[in-house]
Design an enzyme around this catalytic site. Structure first.
Site, short mmCIF file in Angstrom:
data_model
loop_
_atom_site.label_atom_id
_atom_site.label_comp_id
_atom_site.label_asym_id
_atom_site.label_seq_id
_atom_site.Cartn_x
_atom_site.Cartn_y
_atom_site.Cartn_z
N CYS A 279 0.81 1.50 0.39
CA CYS A 279 -0.24 2.19 1.16
C CYS A 279 0.33 3.10 2.24
O CYS A 279 -0.05 4.28 2.34
CB CYS A 279 -1.22 1.18 1.74
SG CYS A 279 -0.53 0.07 3.01
N HIS A 327 -3.24 -2.57 6.19
CA HIS A 327 -3.53 -1.59 5.14
C HIS A 327 -3.94 -0.28 5.79
O HIS A 327 -4.54 -0.26 6.87
CB HIS A 327 -4.64 -2.09 4.21
CG HIS A 327 -4.81 -1.25 2.98
ND1 HIS A 327 -3.87 -1.22 1.96
CD2 HIS A 327 -5.79 -0.38 2.61
CE1 HIS A 327 -4.28 -0.39 1.02
NE2 HIS A 327 -5.44 0.14 1.38
N HIS A 339 -6.15 5.97 -1.30
CA HIS A 339 -5.19 4.96 -0.88
C HIS A 339 -4.49 4.35 -2.08
O HIS A 339 -4.91 4.52 -3.23
CB HIS A 339 -5.88 3.87 -0.05
CG HIS A 339 -6.80 2.97 -0.83
ND1 HIS A 339 -6.91 1.62 -0.58
CD2 HIS A 339 -7.64 3.23 -1.86
CE1 HIS A 339 -7.79 1.08 -1.39
NE2 HIS A 339 -8.25 2.03 -2.17
#
Length: 365
Positions: A279, A327, A339
């Site tokens: 990520c 994240h 993402h």
């Protein structure tokens, strides 16, 4: 060559060689795919599953998978942070090693000059200056020569002072190199521990998924999609999208274009492209492509970048998720993000509200 010089140069060469080994791809930073050995779990993917309410059982599986992948994501952030530190430490050690070699060469040069000056003074020694003056046929010439001797003595004193400072610098470089080496070793251990945790969590998740029948996997995918849809709907129903009017900056547009071009590429923990990403690897590389470097990990992106209110969000901004900032995704407008979700998935478009939002940061504030 003196013993001191040999010791310092040997140390420098050892440092350079060791750092070179650490930098070789596939040795220190390798991320091997974990080997998964399936272990039967009662009630999952077995005849016992038919005795349990399917929806309820699979919902528990979905929650467990979320927990496992979240733990892997947290460990990945720790791994990435340690890796980034080791890169800086390795570069610092190499520079210190170069300074040690250069400093030793300079010290040798100063010693040679000081030795030559000492020998010249010795050859000119013997009688006291008063006797030399009395015996000299040309007193003025003697006085001129005496002045040059004084200048030479001062120069020699300067050489000795510079030699002392150079020696002190060498000792400090050696101490700094030792300190950086110790930090490097500590971060290597952090990386190794994080890697074990990542592999353990991913292996457990894959084991759990491997025990599901085809129909169960399909149902699980439906449950995941429904949960994401429910979260996104709740986020949009808050009316937040009506307040978000920001337009992307020039650099933000470039970052979004880069992230969009990576769609479909696989997630891989610790990866920064160009074929795979995690990520924060995706977001950091997207902004690097726009000419604006940002921290490597989602947690550092949250700590170091400027925070903006969600209603002021604009395309290119980064949304940080979960209370531990484990994240990150890039906002691309219209309530959507791009993402790299987790292992087994690809870089994709999703709703910005599908996960718990911690906050928003702006790289080019």
């Amino acid at each position: 060559m003196g013993t001191g010089k040999r010791g310092l140069i040997t140390a420098a060469v050892t440092v350079v060689c060791a750092v070179t080994v650490l930098a070789v791809p596939g040795i220190a930073f390798a991320a091997p795919t974990p080997t998964v050995t399936a272990t039967p779990t009662p009630g999952v993917g077995s005849s016992a599953a038919s005795t349990v309410e399917p929806g309820k059982d699979l919902e528990a599986v979905r929650e467990k998978l979320d927990q496992l992948y979240h733990a892997a994501s947290v460990a990945t952030d720790a791994y990435n942070a340690a890796e980034e530190r080791t890169r800086k430490q390795s570069a610092e050690i190499v520079e210190l090693a170069k300074k040690i070699v250069q400093g030793q060469d300079r010290l040798d040069e100063l010693k040679d000059r000081a030795g030559a000056a000492a020998r010249a003074q010795y050859r000119g020694g013997g009688l006291p200056d008063e006797a030399k003056l009395m015996l000299s046929d040309n007193p003025q010439q003697f006085l001129d020569g005496a002045g040059r001797v004084i200048q030479g003595q001062r120069a020699t004193k300067g050489l000795i002072g510079e030699m002392t400072r150079t020696q002190q610098d060498l000792e400090q470089y050696a101490k700094d190199a030792t300190s950086q080496w110790q930090k490097l070793e500590a971060d290597r251990q952090v990386r190794a521990a994080a890697q074990k945790k990542i592999e353990k969590q991913i292996a457990a998740a894959k084991t759990l998924e491997s025990q599901l029948e085809k129909e169960e996997k399909e149902r699980l995918a439906e449950l995941e999609e429904a949960a994401a849809h429910q979260a996104q709907t709740a986020w949009l129903d808050s009316g937040i999208l009506d307040e978000i009017k920001g337009k992307a900056s020039a650099q933000g547009k470039k970052a979004v274009q880069f992230a969009t071009a990576q769609m479909g590429k696989p997630y891989e923990w610790g990866a920064e492209g160009p074929k795979t990403y995690d990520c924060s690897g995706l977001t950091s590389q997207a902004w690097a492509s726009a000419g604006h470097g940002i921290p490597r990990t989602s947690q550092e992106q949250w700590k170091q970048l400027k925070h903006v209110d969600i209603k002021d969000m604009r395309p290119g901004d980064l949304i940080i998720y979960f209370g531990d900032a484990s994240h990150v995704a890039m906002y691309v407008g219209d309530g959507a993000i791009i993402h790299a979700p987790r292992p087994g998935r690809t870089v994709t478009l999703a709703g910005a509200g599908t996960m718990p939002i911690l906050g928003v940061v702006r790289p080019d504030a």
